[in-house]
Design an enzyme around this catalytic site. Sequence first.
Site, PDB file in Angstrom:
ATOM      1  N   GLY A 137       0.818  -1.207   0.000  1.00 11.29           N
ATOM      2  CA  GLY A 137       0.000   0.000   0.000  1.00 11.29           C
ATOM      3  C   GLY A 137       0.843   1.244   0.000  1.00 11.29           C
ATOM      4  CG  ASN A 138      -0.366   4.712  -1.656  1.00  8.65           C
ATOM      5  OD1 ASN A 138      -0.974   5.657  -1.174  1.00  8.65           O
ATOM      6  ND2 ASN A 138      -0.878   3.961  -2.627  1.00  8.65           N
ATOM      7  NE  ARG A 139       4.920   6.332   4.975  1.00  8.46           N
ATOM      8  CZ  ARG A 139       4.937   5.607   6.097  1.00  8.46           C
ATOM      9  NH1 ARG A 139       3.881   5.632   6.902  1.00  8.46           N
ATOM     10  NH2 ARG A 139       5.985   4.890   6.413  1.00  8.46           N
ATOM     11  CB  SER A 140      -2.485   8.422  -0.702  1.00  6.32           C
ATOM     12  OG  SER A 140      -3.379   9.443  -1.055  1.00  6.32           O
TER      13      SER A 140
END
Length: 232
Positions: free
Chosen positions: A33-36
Amino acid sequence: DDAGVPRGDFSGRRVVVSAGGTLEPLDPVRFLGNRSTGRQGIAIAEAAAARGAAVTLVAANVHLEVPAGIDVVRVETAAELDAAMTALAPETDVVVMAAAVADFRPVRTADSKIKKAPGGAAPLIELVENPDVLAGLAAQRRAGQVVVGFAAETGDEHASVVDHGRAKARRKGADLMAINDVSAGRGFGSPDNAVVVVNQEGAVVAEATGSKREVADAILDAVVPLLDAPDA
Ligand code: CTP
Ligand code: CA
């Protein structure tokens, strides 16, 4: 916040905004995943609604509250986000890709939890590229529709932040690209943002620094002159 002075310049318009970050499963409990957080996308959706638009937010793993009056479609993976955006886009006047889409996904998702074998080697995760949702939306854009992308960039020895964003706008065929300088500690998770908006020719059509709502309104200001004439 006074950025939301009521303006009707999007009344009768349909706007779809993607927000958040996609998550690509490895097994039933793990993912890439990513931190957005979705904050900028929500701000755009909220601003468009305040300006009279009918707004749908395609929310990828967004845990923030979405203001009332905005339709929400929840998605998890890039493939789900692609399907939702592609289905909604033909009915809309403005498409904004504010979501952080995972560039790659695992080739395989295990049906059961990946276990470590005692003394065994670490697994290798094989990845495959996800479809480029923005490029697909730009390619299927109908006349009078405005397609907006985001580019989070850092300057490097090859090009400035804005030049990287310009190249991306051209490559993807977006009408507008909101370029976000993430080298200065702004961007992900922060309440403030700074963007430069360029058009497909690379000309700067707007610049904004401030709250994500102020940035959202500046981006929408750049969309207005590109909208086709409202339906009679
Ligand atoms: N985007 C998309 N589909 C993807 C990747 C990105 O629609 N598979 C969209 C993002 O929502 C954003 C724009 O494309 O609006 C730019 O995303 P970015 O990650 O900056 O571009 P990439 O082409 O993935 O380039 P990079 O190698 O710099 O990550
Ligand atoms: Ca990317």
